[in-house]
Structure formats: C-alpha cells, structure tokens
Enzyme design. Sequence first.
Site, PDB file in Angstrom:
ATOM      1  N   ARG A 287     -13.438   3.084  12.977  1.00 47.50           N
ATOM      2  CA  ARG A 287     -12.465   4.084  13.429  1.00 47.50           C
ATOM      3  C   ARG A 287     -12.759   5.442  12.792  1.00 47.50           C
ATOM      4  NH1 ARG A 287      -7.067   3.635  10.385  1.00 47.50           N
ATOM      5  NH2 ARG A 287      -8.482   4.614   8.873  1.00 47.50           N
TER       6      ARG A 287
ATOM      7  N   LYS B 233     -12.135   7.979  -1.007  1.00 43.84           N
ATOM      8  CA  LYS B 233     -11.316   6.871  -0.541  1.00 43.84           C
ATOM      9  C   LYS B 233     -11.703   5.571  -1.249  1.00 43.84           C
ATOM     10  CE  LYS B 233      -9.772   4.601   3.733  1.00 43.84           C
ATOM     11  NZ  LYS B 233      -9.891   4.563   5.214  1.00 43.84           N
TER      12      LYS B 233
ATOM     13  N   CYS C  69       0.823  -1.216   0.000  1.00 43.00           N
ATOM     14  CA  CYS C  69       0.000   0.000   0.000  1.00 43.00           C
ATOM     15  C   CYS C  69       0.857   1.267   0.000  1.00 43.00           C
ATOM     16  CB  CYS C  69      -0.988  -0.033   1.163  1.00 43.00           C
ATOM     17  SG  CYS C  69      -2.402   1.083   0.899  1.00 43.00           S
TER      18      CYS C  69
ATOM     19  N   HIS D 151      -4.551  -4.661   0.091  1.00 45.33           N
ATOM     20  CA  HIS D 151      -4.153  -5.337   1.329  1.00 45.33           C
ATOM     21  C   HIS D 151      -4.664  -6.782   1.298  1.00 45.33           C
ATOM     22  CE1 HIS D 151      -2.616  -1.927   3.694  1.00 45.33           C
ATOM     23  NE2 HIS D 151      -3.546  -1.209   3.120  1.00 45.33           N
TER      24      HIS D 151
ATOM     25  N   GLU E  83      -3.526  -9.183   2.750  1.00 45.91           N
ATOM     26  CA  GLU E  83      -3.337  -9.791   4.076  1.00 45.91           C
ATOM     27  C   GLU E  83      -4.471  -9.486   5.048  1.00 45.91           C
ATOM     28  OE1 GLU E  83      -1.975  -5.600   4.859  1.00 45.91           O
ATOM     29  OE2 GLU E  83      -1.926  -6.984   3.163  1.00 45.91           O
TER      30      GLU E  83
ATOM     31  N   SER F 220      -7.729  -0.084   0.674  1.00 44.01           N
ATOM     32  CA  SER F 220      -8.069   0.979   1.609  1.00 44.01           C
ATOM     33  C   SER F 220      -7.029   2.083   1.471  1.00 44.01           C
ATOM     34  CB  SER F 220      -8.091   0.438   3.050  1.00 44.01           C
ATOM     35  OG  SER F 220      -8.428   1.461   3.962  1.00 44.01           O
TER      36      SER F 220
END
Length: 332
Positions: free
Chosen positions: A247, A162, A141, A233, A235, A190
């Site tokens: 968040r 985003k 990323c 991502h 993972e 992300s």
Amino acid sequence: MTILIDRDQVISGPALVPTECDLARDHGAELTIGLVNNMPDPALKATERQFMKLLQAAAGPHRIRFHCFSLPSVKRSPEARWHVESEYSDLSDLKRQKFDGLIVTGAEPVAAELDQEPYWRDLTELIDWAKANTRSTIWSCLAAHAAVLHLDGIARRRLPAKCHGIFDCELVRRDPLTRTAPAPLKVSHSRLNEIVESDLVQAGYQVLTRSAQAGVDVFVRQYASRFVFFQGHPEYDALSLQREYLRDIGRYLARERETYPHLPVSYFDAATEEKLVRFQKKAAHQRHPALTNELPGLNLRADIGAGSAAAVLFRNWLRYLSVEAGGPVPAG
C-alpha cells in the site's frame, strides 16, 4: 452484528450462526466481548476476521458473544460506511450493557496531534466508559497511544523512521497475560510513533514485554477494569505487513507520500529483499502508478511466527475474563 463463537465453529464470514449441536453443547462461562474497529477502510474487514479467528482459537470451553462497533466520527468511504452501518451494532448499544471484554483498534491519523482527531471526543468517552463497564479492555496501537494521553497526559513521540516489521519481544515481568508465553514473543509492529517506557513507569503502568529494537510492546494498568495496551499488532496475520508495505509503495508511486517505505524488519526472505531493493531504485527513476505491475514475487521468512504471540495473549485474556466473571478456572 452479534456473533456466537466457540472453538468448534468454522469462521467463513461475518455472520456466524450456531447449529443445534452448538446450542446443546455444555459450555463454560459465556463471555460478551466487543470489538470497536476503527481501522482504515482497506483493513476494516481483515481486522474483523483476524480478531474473530483469534477469539475462536482461544475460546476453549467458553462461548463468546461477539459484537462489532466503530466510532461514528471515523471518516469512511461510502462502501466502508455501508458495511459498518449494515453489519455493525450502533455504538449507543455498547453503552447500554456491560461487557466482559472490549478490544479497541486505532484509526489512520489525519491530524497533527491525537487530541485534534475528529474522533477524539468519541474515543475519550469510550475510554472513560470502559474503565467502569468492562472487566478488561485491550487498546491496540494508536488506540493505546490515545488512551494513555487521555488518562495520564503521556504524549507519544515521533520516531525517526517507521517501526515496521516482526520483532522479538522479551518478557519483562511475570503476569497472567503472558503465562506460558514463548521467549521471545514474535510480534508485528507498524507505527510512526512510540510511547517511551520511562514515561509509562513513572505514571504507574506495568510493562510486560519489550523489544530491544521496537521498545515497549505490551503494558497494563488496573482500574475497575484491567486495561491492556498493545503498541504492536499481535493479531496481524502473516500477510498484514506485506499488504501495508505494498500500500505504501503504491502511495509513493502515486505521489501521495514523499518517501519510499523502508523494508519491514525480519519479514521477507533474503532473495525477496534483494529484489525489492532493486525495485526501489527503479521506482526512484520511474515514479508512476503503473510500475506496481512490475513488483517482484514476494516470499516471507520461514521464522516470522505470525499469530504465535496472539494465541497466548488472547487465551490468557479470556481465562482472566472467565475467572473475573466467576466461571470455573480453565484447566492447563
């Protein structure tokens, strides 16, 4: 922190100690892999666990020596700094030995431009070191964005909104890294910025996977080390995007950000999305941190496929490292 990993171990915490049975077992090639974990404090330990579990699942006949590091110039809370100082190896230890593979994560941006980040010098020195001292390095990323900026002057571009969700990624070209990969690969993304495919191709990078919605996903470039870049991502576990979304809602309610976060794409089921849209309208009128107590229960879509892409990519990555190390070619 040095950890021994093989596929028969159960990972329950940061310290993995092999049993006598493990030590006596006939293993394949032993690989030394480092994780330079620069993720923000709330995701620091989760990132450790995610990569350890991935390597465990992908290990096959290999035995892996796994070392954790973090750039010292990444700003940390006292608690996170204590964890890094007590559980991680010093970055100087990384540069005193040769690693088969390295994984480098991004850090939460604090400056307007990447080359103004407080960790920029440490990161660029790591990039230059990895070119000659690893067989392959994965840049994840924001670390991928930083690496191509340093290596070839390719600047990332700000997205209008985003990129956040689970995206179907198609295979663009045949490569050992994507061998036996299902089509499409479902990958978590992300990020607020992107690297444009035309810029990468012009500079000599090879794009392996892309998404019609999210753009470039995985791309590679060969130096003395094979550099692998993830804009996404793979993972991430099933709840990673949920944690980020909650968040960001909390930050909006606390007035730490001006805009309410968009729903992650193709992530929550339809009923949950409807509840969250209603909650967003309420949050616009009652913007207060206490409102987080009224968040609805969240259910994910059944088809998100979390971890499926990573299982393929990391198994093939370890296979590549083993062959480059002169070990036996794994079957299958």
